[in-house]
Design an enzyme around this catalytic site. Structure first.
Site, PDB file in Angstrom:
ATOM      1  N   GLY A  15      53.808  77.741 107.064  1.00  0.00           N
ATOM      2  CA  GLY A  15      53.282  76.579 107.783  1.00  0.00           C
ATOM      3  C   GLY A  15      53.623  75.231 107.171  1.00  0.00           C
ATOM      4  O   GLY A  15      52.821  74.295 107.253  1.00  0.00           O
ATOM      5  N   ASN A  17      55.883  73.122 108.285  1.00  0.00           N
ATOM      6  CA  ASN A  17      55.977  72.173 109.406  1.00  0.00           C
ATOM      7  C   ASN A  17      54.590  71.830 109.941  1.00  0.00           C
ATOM      8  O   ASN A  17      54.327  70.689 110.310  1.00  0.00           O
ATOM      9  CB  ASN A  17      56.854  72.752 110.525  1.00  0.00           C
ATOM     10  CG  ASN A  17      58.325  72.547 110.237  1.00  0.00           C
ATOM     11  OD1 ASN A  17      58.820  71.434 110.347  1.00  0.00           O
ATOM     12  ND2 ASN A  17      59.004  73.609 109.834  1.00  0.00           N
ATOM     13  N   MET A  93      56.421  83.547 114.986  1.00  0.00           N
ATOM     14  CA  MET A  93      57.484  84.550 115.110  1.00  0.00           C
ATOM     15  C   MET A  93      57.256  85.555 116.242  1.00  0.00           C
ATOM     16  O   MET A  93      57.597  86.726 116.115  1.00  0.00           O
ATOM     17  CB  MET A  93      57.637  85.288 113.759  1.00  0.00           C
ATOM     18  CG  MET A  93      57.978  84.376 112.598  1.00  0.00           C
ATOM     19  SD  MET A  93      59.391  83.291 112.908  1.00  0.00           S
ATOM     20  CE  MET A  93      60.716  84.455 112.634  1.00  0.00           C
ATOM     21  N   HIS A 112      63.678  74.405 115.469  1.00  0.00           N
ATOM     22  CA  HIS A 112      64.649  75.464 115.167  1.00  0.00           C
ATOM     23  C   HIS A 112      65.636  74.957 114.106  1.00  0.00           C
ATOM     24  O   HIS A 112      66.115  73.820 114.209  1.00  0.00           O
ATOM     25  CB  HIS A 112      65.395  75.852 116.455  1.00  0.00           C
ATOM     26  CG  HIS A 112      66.368  76.949 116.240  1.00  0.00           C
ATOM     27  ND1 HIS A 112      65.987  78.275 116.127  1.00  0.00           N
ATOM     28  CD2 HIS A 112      67.716  76.932 116.088  1.00  0.00           C
ATOM     29  CE1 HIS A 112      67.067  79.013 115.917  1.00  0.00           C
ATOM     30  NE2 HIS A 112      68.122  78.227 115.885  1.00  0.00           N
ATOM     31  N   GLU A 145      61.957  79.572 129.106  1.00  0.00           N
ATOM     32  CA  GLU A 145      61.900  81.045 129.132  1.00  0.00           C
ATOM     33  C   GLU A 145      62.963  81.683 128.251  1.00  0.00           C
ATOM     34  O   GLU A 145      62.733  82.702 127.636  1.00  0.00           O
ATOM     35  CB  GLU A 145      62.038  81.540 130.565  1.00  0.00           C
ATOM     36  CG  GLU A 145      60.734  81.376 131.324  1.00  0.00           C
ATOM     37  CD  GLU A 145      60.850  81.791 132.767  1.00  0.00           C
ATOM     38  OE1 GLU A 145      61.391  82.877 133.024  1.00  0.00           O
ATOM     39  OE2 GLU A 145      60.414  81.015 133.628  1.00  0.00           O
ATOM     40  N   GLU A 175      63.600  69.938 104.883  1.00  0.00           N
ATOM     41  CA  GLU A 175      63.261  68.539 104.591  1.00  0.00           C
ATOM     42  C   GLU A 175      63.419  67.676 105.861  1.00  0.00           C
ATOM     43  O   GLU A 175      62.576  66.828 106.152  1.00  0.00           O
ATOM     44  CB  GLU A 175      64.227  68.042 103.510  1.00  0.00           C
ATOM     45  CG  GLU A 175      63.744  66.865 102.725  1.00  0.00           C
ATOM     46  CD  GLU A 175      64.766  66.509 101.649  1.00  0.00           C
ATOM     47  OE1 GLU A 175      65.210  65.353 101.640  1.00  0.00           O
ATOM     48  OE2 GLU A 175      65.123  67.396 100.853  1.00  0.00           O
TER      49      GLU A 175
HETATM   50  C1  GRF Z   1      61.345  76.689 110.071  1.00  0.00           C
HETATM   51  O1  GRF Z   1      62.602  76.794 109.487  1.00  0.00           O
HETATM   52  C2  GRF Z   1      61.501  76.483 111.554  1.00  0.00           C
HETATM   53  O2  GRF Z   1      62.676  75.834 111.910  1.00  0.00           O
HETATM   54  C3  GRF Z   1      61.544  77.901 112.070  1.00  0.00           C
HETATM   55  O3  GRF Z   1      60.662  78.613 111.257  1.00  0.00           O
HETATM   56  C4  GRF Z   1      60.546  77.972 109.982  1.00  0.00           C
HETATM   57  C5  GRF Z   1      59.094  77.735 109.758  1.00  0.00           C
HETATM   58  O4  GRF Z   1      58.816  77.264 108.462  1.00  0.00           O
HETATM   59  N1  GRF Z   1      61.186  77.930 113.456  1.00  0.00           N
HETATM   60  P1  GRF Z   1      57.359  76.757 108.107  1.00  0.00           P
HETATM   61  O5  GRF Z   1      56.400  77.935 108.359  1.00  0.00           O
HETATM   62  O6  GRF Z   1      57.049  75.605 108.991  1.00  0.00           O
HETATM   63  O7  GRF Z   1      57.401  76.399 106.669  1.00  0.00           O
END
Ligand code: GRF
Length: 196
Positions: A15, A17, A93, A112, A145, A175
């Site tokens: 987490g 992000n 996921m 992504h 979708e 980053e």
């Molecule tokens: C990130 O690389 C994002 O691009 C991908 O999953 C990863 C999540 O990382 N969808 P975090 O859990 O936010 O550290």
């Protein structure tokens, strides 16, 4: 107080992000309020950060549901119960059902680790390395979708050096993700607020 867009973040793991989005939301001018962090895994380390910051959390274990649609229906119920208006997928996921994606059309964002449409899928960073690409990066987009294919909101480029490996390149991309995801959420919320 200024009207803010009630936003949920869906995670499955660390987490980082999610943390970047929550930290950005602490700015009084930021147009999103994070009202819920939802994980499909009880041990997702990101949940702790949300709890420590007094943000409601929910765990919906996909393994407890007979099929994807039932799991997604439960997600939707929990989102509704928190009056969520916008959803950010942040390392979530699970692939969502077309029904849920349609329902949240233009109200569900994802990040992504590649410059879409290049390197879709779960191994985007490794795929860029293996392809000997010179530049990769990250993309925020609306969820559609088809996986990793929705309308692009923002991108940031990252140069790949000859000595980069999976860890070093992933760190450089991450980053940039932490910069563009809050910016993207801000733009989407400001646009939504104009329509309210
Ligand atoms: C990130 O690389 C994002 O691009 C991908 O999953 C990863 C999540 O990382 N969808 P975090 O859990 O936010 O550290």
């Amino acid at each position: 107080m200024k009207r803010k867009i009630k936003t949920a973040i869906l995670i499955s793991g660390r987490g980082s992000n999610m943390q970047a989005l929550i930290k950005a939301s602490f700015d009084s001018d930021f147009p999103a309020q994070i009202v819920l962090v939802l994980s499909n895994k009880a041990d997702a380390s990101g949940l702790k950060f949300a709890e420590q910051n007094d943000i409601a959390t929910a765990v919906i274990d996909h393994k407890k549901f007979a099929n994807r649609q039932d799991f997604d229906q439960k997600i939707d119920e929990v989102l509704q119960s928190h009056q969520v208006e916008l959803v950010c997928l942040a390392g979530f996921m699970r692939i969502l059902s077309p029904q849920l994606v349609k329902k949240w059309h233009k109200k569900m964002l994802n990040i992504h680790p590649s410059l879409l449409p290049n390197f879709k899928g779960a191994n985007a960073v490794l795929d860029a390395l293996n392809a000997q690409a010179k530049i990769t990066g990250c993309t925020t987009h609306f969820v559609s979708e088809e996986v990793d294919s929705g309308e692009i909101i923002m991108q940031s480029q990252v140069k790949i050096s000859s000595d980069d490996n999976l860890a070093s390149l992933s760190a450089k991309i991450l980053e940039q993700e932490h910069i563009i995801y809050p910016r993207s959420l801000k733009i989407v919320c400001e646009n939504l607020l104009k329509k309210i």
